[in-house]
Design a protein around this motif. Structure first.
Motif, PDB file in Angstrom:
ATOM      1  N   GLU A 167      15.661  14.485  -4.855  1.00 42.46           N
ATOM      2  CA  GLU A 167      14.655  15.413  -4.299  1.00 42.46           C
ATOM      3  C   GLU A 167      15.327  16.665  -3.739  1.00 42.46           C
ATOM      4  OE1 GLU A 167      11.719  14.852  -5.070  1.00 42.46           O
ATOM      5  OE2 GLU A 167      10.854  13.007  -4.293  1.00 42.46           O
ATOM      6  N   MET A 195      -0.760  18.975   4.321  1.00 41.15           N
ATOM      7  CA  MET A 195      -1.578  17.752   4.262  1.00 41.15           C
ATOM      8  C   MET A 195      -0.778  16.549   3.774  1.00 41.15           C
ATOM      9  SD  MET A 195      -5.030  19.140   2.428  1.00 41.15           S
ATOM     10  CE  MET A 195      -5.994  20.524   3.066  1.00 41.15           C
ATOM     11  N   ASN A 239       3.076  11.337  11.711  1.00 39.98           N
ATOM     12  CA  ASN A 239       2.699  12.394  10.755  1.00 39.98           C
ATOM     13  C   ASN A 239       2.897  13.787  11.363  1.00 39.98           C
ATOM     14  OD1 ASN A 239       1.883  10.103   9.410  1.00 39.98           O
ATOM     15  ND2 ASN A 239      -0.312  10.601   9.375  1.00 39.98           N
ATOM     16  N   SER A 296      -2.356  13.504  -1.964  1.00 35.06           N
ATOM     17  CA  SER A 296      -3.393  14.539  -2.090  1.00 35.06           C
ATOM     18  C   SER A 296      -2.880  15.810  -2.773  1.00 35.06           C
ATOM     19  CB  SER A 296      -3.914  14.885  -0.691  1.00 35.06           C
ATOM     20  OG  SER A 296      -2.828  15.175   0.189  1.00 35.06           O
ATOM     21  N   SER A 305      -4.630   8.972  12.426  1.00 37.19           N
ATOM     22  CA  SER A 305      -3.789   8.157  11.546  1.00 37.19           C
ATOM     23  C   SER A 305      -3.966   6.689  11.900  1.00 37.19           C
ATOM     24  CB  SER A 305      -2.325   8.590  11.708  1.00 37.19           C
ATOM     25  OG  SER A 305      -1.486   7.670  11.055  1.00 37.19           O
ATOM     26  N   VAL A 306      -4.702   5.972  11.065  1.00 35.27           N
ATOM     27  CA  VAL A 306      -5.066   4.587  11.404  1.00 35.27           C
ATOM     28  C   VAL A 306      -3.869   3.629  11.354  1.00 35.27           C
ATOM     29  CG1 VAL A 306      -7.527   4.635  10.862  1.00 35.27           C
ATOM     30  CG2 VAL A 306      -5.908   4.285   9.010  1.00 35.27           C
ATOM     31  N   HIS A 307      -2.904   3.923  10.488  1.00 35.78           N
ATOM     32  CA  HIS A 307      -1.815   2.962  10.277  1.00 35.78           C
ATOM     33  C   HIS A 307      -0.558   3.236  11.101  1.00 35.78           C
ATOM     34  CE1 HIS A 307      -4.103   1.387   6.941  1.00 35.78           C
ATOM     35  NE2 HIS A 307      -4.119   2.557   6.347  1.00 35.78           N
ATOM     36  N   GLU A 313      11.237  12.267 -11.603  1.00 34.67           N
ATOM     37  CA  GLU A 313      10.032  11.730 -10.922  1.00 34.67           C
ATOM     38  C   GLU A 313       9.632  10.405 -11.570  1.00 34.67           C
ATOM     39  OE1 GLU A 313       9.623  13.672  -8.547  1.00 34.67           O
ATOM     40  OE2 GLU A 313       9.609  15.773  -9.148  1.00 34.67           O
ATOM     41  N   ARG A 366       0.833  -1.202   0.000  1.00 36.16           N
ATOM     42  CA  ARG A 366       0.000   0.000   0.000  1.00 36.16           C
ATOM     43  C   ARG A 366       0.871   1.258   0.000  1.00 36.16           C
ATOM     44  NH1 ARG A 366      -1.499   3.451   3.798  1.00 36.16           N
ATOM     45  NH2 ARG A 366      -0.600   2.196   5.468  1.00 36.16           N
ATOM     46  N   LYS A 395      -4.377   4.984  -3.736  1.00 34.79           N
ATOM     47  CA  LYS A 395      -4.375   6.446  -3.737  1.00 34.79           C
ATOM     48  C   LYS A 395      -3.074   6.988  -4.306  1.00 34.79           C
ATOM     49  CE  LYS A 395      -7.302   7.140   0.318  1.00 34.79           C
ATOM     50  NZ  LYS A 395      -7.513   5.868   1.036  1.00 34.79           N
ATOM     51  N   GLY A 432      -0.078  13.533   5.962  1.00 37.80           N
ATOM     52  CA  GLY A 432      -1.158  12.658   6.402  1.00 37.80           C
ATOM     53  C   GLY A 432      -1.958  13.277   7.524  1.00 37.80           C
ATOM     54  N   ASN A 475       9.818  13.733   4.726  1.00 36.42           N
ATOM     55  CA  ASN A 475       9.188  12.431   4.934  1.00 36.42           C
ATOM     56  C   ASN A 475      10.126  11.274   4.529  1.00 36.42           C
ATOM     57  OD1 ASN A 475       7.616  10.314   3.074  1.00 36.42           O
ATOM     58  ND2 ASN A 475       6.322  10.722   4.856  1.00 36.42           N
ATOM     59  N   GLN A 498       1.493   3.454  -3.312  1.00 34.91           N
ATOM     60  CA  GLN A 498       0.935   4.821  -3.327  1.00 34.91           C
ATOM     61  C   GLN A 498       2.044   5.851  -3.536  1.00 34.91           C
ATOM     62  OE1 GLN A 498      -3.141   3.959  -0.851  1.00 34.91           O
ATOM     63  NE2 GLN A 498      -1.647   5.274   0.127  1.00 34.91           N
ATOM     64  N   LYS A 523       7.306   3.058   9.029  1.00 38.70           N
ATOM     65  CA  LYS A 523       7.370   4.508   9.238  1.00 38.70           C
ATOM     66  C   LYS A 523       8.309   4.756  10.418  1.00 38.70           C
ATOM     67  CE  LYS A 523       3.439   7.105   9.141  1.00 38.70           C
ATOM     68  NZ  LYS A 523       1.959   7.394   9.073  1.00 38.70           N
ATOM     69  N   ASP A 576       8.508  19.330  -2.738  1.00 38.59           N
ATOM     70  CA  ASP A 576       9.719  18.510  -2.634  1.00 38.59           C
ATOM     71  C   ASP A 576      10.325  18.638  -1.241  1.00 38.59           C
ATOM     72  OD1 ASP A 576      10.457  17.165  -5.358  1.00 38.59           O
ATOM     73  OD2 ASP A 576       9.640  19.125  -5.846  1.00 38.59           O
TER      74      ASP A 576
HETATM   75  N1  FAQ Z   1      -2.496  11.835   0.339  1.00 40.48           N
HETATM   76  O1  FAQ Z   1      -2.911   6.126   8.657  1.00 40.48           O
HETATM   77  P1  FAQ Z   1      -2.368   7.184   7.801  1.00 40.48           P
HETATM   78  C1  FAQ Z   1       6.321  12.833  -4.001  1.00 40.48           C
HETATM   79  C2  FAQ Z   1      -4.166   8.145   3.490  1.00 40.48           C
HETATM   80  S1  FAQ Z   1       6.075  12.857  -2.307  1.00 40.48           S
HETATM   81  C3  FAQ Z   1      -3.284  10.771   0.069  1.00 40.48           C
HETATM   82  O2  FAQ Z   1      -1.607   8.272   8.458  1.00 40.48           O
HETATM   83  P2  FAQ Z   1       0.021   6.146   6.504  1.00 40.48           P
HETATM   84  C4  FAQ Z   1       7.541  13.507  -4.557  1.00 40.48           C
HETATM   85  C5  FAQ Z   1      -3.442   6.868   3.809  1.00 40.48           C
HETATM   86  O3  FAQ Z   1      -2.970   6.239   2.612  1.00 40.48           O
HETATM   87  C6  FAQ Z   1       4.423  12.257  -2.014  1.00 40.48           C
HETATM   88  N2  FAQ Z   1      -3.609   9.844   0.987  1.00 40.48           N
HETATM   89  O4  FAQ Z   1      -1.516   6.518   6.587  1.00 40.48           O
HETATM   90  C7  FAQ Z   1       7.219  14.475  -5.633  1.00 40.48           C
HETATM   91  C8  FAQ Z   1      -4.516   6.081   4.501  1.00 40.48           C
HETATM   92  O5  FAQ Z   1      -5.469   5.594   3.567  1.00 40.48           O
HETATM   93  P3  FAQ Z   1      -5.547   4.021   3.096  1.00 40.48           P
HETATM   94  C9  FAQ Z   1       4.333  10.781  -1.800  1.00 40.48           C
HETATM   95  C10 FAQ Z   1      -3.104  10.000   2.228  1.00 40.48           C
HETATM   96  O6  FAQ Z   1       0.236   5.419   5.240  1.00 40.48           O
HETATM   97  C11 FAQ Z   1       7.374  15.814  -5.410  1.00 40.48           C
HETATM   98  C12 FAQ Z   1      -5.249   7.157   5.288  1.00 40.48           C
HETATM   99  O7  FAQ Z   1      -5.000   8.381   4.612  1.00 40.48           O
HETATM  100  N3  FAQ Z   1       5.080  10.371  -0.651  1.00 40.48           N
HETATM  101  O8  FAQ Z   1       5.526  12.260  -4.631  1.00 40.48           O
HETATM  102  C13 FAQ Z   1      -2.265  11.074   2.577  1.00 40.48           C
HETATM  103  O9  FAQ Z   1       0.484   5.516   7.760  1.00 40.48           O
HETATM  104  C14 FAQ Z   1       7.082  16.760  -6.399  1.00 40.48           C
HETATM  105  C15 FAQ Z   1      -4.839   7.234   6.751  1.00 40.48           C
HETATM  106  O10 FAQ Z   1      -3.540   7.855   6.932  1.00 40.48           O
HETATM  107  C16 FAQ Z   1       4.820   9.216  -0.008  1.00 40.48           C
HETATM  108  O11 FAQ Z   1       3.951   8.451  -0.381  1.00 40.48           O
HETATM  109  C17 FAQ Z   1      -1.960  12.019   1.569  1.00 40.48           C
HETATM  110  N4  FAQ Z   1      -1.202  13.083   1.802  1.00 40.48           N
HETATM  111  O12 FAQ Z   1       0.760   7.576   6.425  1.00 40.48           O
HETATM  112  C18 FAQ Z   1       6.781  14.060  -6.896  1.00 40.48           C
HETATM  113  C19 FAQ Z   1       5.734   8.899   1.160  1.00 40.48           C
HETATM  114  N5  FAQ Z   1      -1.932  10.961   3.874  1.00 40.48           N
HETATM  115  O13 FAQ Z   1      -4.255   3.746   2.352  1.00 40.48           O
HETATM  116  C20 FAQ Z   1       6.482  15.002  -7.911  1.00 40.48           C
HETATM  117  C21 FAQ Z   1       5.512   7.541   1.754  1.00 40.48           C
HETATM  118  C22 FAQ Z   1      -2.559   9.855   4.344  1.00 40.48           C
HETATM  119  O14 FAQ Z   1      -5.675   3.208   4.335  1.00 40.48           O
HETATM  120  C23 FAQ Z   1       6.645  16.362  -7.647  1.00 40.48           C
HETATM  121  N6  FAQ Z   1       4.268   7.458   2.464  1.00 40.48           N
HETATM  122  N7  FAQ Z   1      -3.278   9.289   3.356  1.00 40.48           N
HETATM  123  O15 FAQ Z   1      -6.733   3.955   2.182  1.00 40.48           O
HETATM  124  C24 FAQ Z   1       4.110   7.742   3.793  1.00 40.48           C
HETATM  125  O16 FAQ Z   1       5.057   8.148   4.465  1.00 40.48           O
HETATM  126  C25 FAQ Z   1       2.769   7.504   4.430  1.00 40.48           C
HETATM  127  O17 FAQ Z   1       2.043   6.658   3.588  1.00 40.48           O
HETATM  128  C26 FAQ Z   1       1.969   8.815   4.725  1.00 40.48           C
HETATM  129  C27 FAQ Z   1       0.606   8.429   5.310  1.00 40.48           C
HETATM  130  C28 FAQ Z   1       2.715   9.647   5.741  1.00 40.48           C
HETATM  131  C29 FAQ Z   1       1.737   9.621   3.455  1.00 40.48           C
END
Ligand code: FAQ
Length: 311
Positions: free
Chosen positions: A157, A195, A220, A108, A204-206, A74, A35, A105, A198, A134, A39, A216, A128
């Protein structure tokens, strides 16, 4: 899962060992990683769209070359991350189908539009910047392929963040109109950037399970606070105002107090109701459908080659 296996697995995590794809892992660990990494990969790919929108309109040849390189980076990040997720037993095709039908997803932030050239500065600086905040800790995440992918991603980045800040510096030392555009970009992108970390920890459920598995490394809210503390002095340096009247230095906690984003808006964006949500998925779907013949041709070629090798 067998309690003994679970305990042995947790002991490996607690000892700071990396988990590799062929190691035993609890189903929940595997699912959480698919997941999160999936994502993350989708975010890198969809994240090309708001910037790709400006490649043909960059103000100079130099800015165009830089932006083109950034957007290509990217794509590379997306590909490493899809590969890391594939080691967990899911294919890139399946993940893409899941993105397109709403089961997965993307971040956002990419559901918001990029309206002016100053947005290219603000995206690099803030988006960025938030991504690095993160992802630097994720270089130490417990799953080996994800941790290793993050090392190169973070280096790139940080170049992206600097190029964004450089655009902001140029705009802020330019004409009053350019400075106004920079302020406007900050006004629109500030809360969506917050945002990215997260929901608040209580929603934050996870987080708690992901943190005990070291998927992690921080909560958040911890990372959001660090981002605000890092970014406020940068805004001051640019002579820009963060669009938050409640922003104030809190000596006791050694950080800023700041306003939370509008969480109703955030959850609405997650449901697919962001200003550009429909457009982003339609664009991804069109690209996926248009590329079907290429994937088919490559598969046919690979199949032919493998029979040729046997013969
Ligand atoms: N957007 O329990 P938590 C980039 C969802 S950087 C959408 O806190 P988690 C670089 C979450 O999936 C961006 N959904 O979740 C770039 C969960 O829903 P689910 C990408 C979000 O996973 C720059 C629900 O809310 N970076 O792309 C968001 O423990 C410029 C509950 O939330 C990453 O993915 C959100 N903002 O923590 C590219 C970093 N926040 O799946 C181009 C890795 C939460 O149960 C140009 N990811 N949700 O349906 C992470 O560190 C974590 O997944 C978090 C969320 C911190 C994003």
């Amino acid at each position: 899962d067998d309690p003994e296996m679970l305990a042995a697995f947790q002991a490996r995590i607690d000892a700071g060992e990396k988990i590799e794809p062929k190691d035993w892992m609890p189903e929940g660990y595997r699912k959480t990683l698919i997941r999160q990494i999936g994502q993350h990969a989708h975010s890198e790919i969809v994240g090309q769209l708001p910037e790709g929108n400006w490649i043909t309109r960059a103000p100079t040849l130099e800015r165009k070359a830089i932006l083109l390189a950034k957007v290509q980076d990217e794509a590379g990040h997306g590909l490493y991350l899809y590969c890391a997720a594939e080691t967990l037993g899911i294919s890139r095709d399946e993940m893409t189908e899941m993105l397109l039908d709403g089961r997965m997803k993307y971040s956002s932030i990419f559901a918001y539009p990029t309206l002016t050239w100053a947005d290219m500065g603000a995206v690099g600086w803030l988006v960025d910047g938030a991504a690095i905040m993160n992802q630097v800790p994720l270089q130490r995440t417990s799953f080996g392929p994800y941790a290793r992918a993050m090392i190169r991603v973070c280096k790139e980045e940080s170049f992206h963040q600097r190029q964004g800040f450089d655009i902001m510096m140029k705009m802020c030392s330019g004409t009053p109109e350019q400075k106004r555009m920079a302020q406007d970009a900050l006004n629109r992108l500030w809360f969506p950037s917050l945002m990215m970390f997260g929901p608040s920890d209580k929603d934050s459920v996870h987080s708690s399970q992901s943190m005990s598995w070291k998927i992690k490394m921080n909560s958040n809210d911890e990372l959001r606070q660090k981002f605000v503390d890092q970014t406020v002095p940068q805004a001051e340096y640019l002579g820009l105002t963060i669009p938050d009247e409640t922003l104030a230095w809190n000596e006791e906690k050694g950080g800023y107090d700041f306003a939370e984003p509008d969480w109703d808006e955030f959850f609405d964006v997650l449901k697919g109701n962001g200003p550009c949500s429909t457009d982003r998925i339609a664009t991804r779907k069109a690209a996926w459908d248009d590329g079907a013949w290429v994937r088919e041709a490559m598969n046919a070629h690979a199949a032919k080659k493998s029979t040729a090798n046997v013969a």
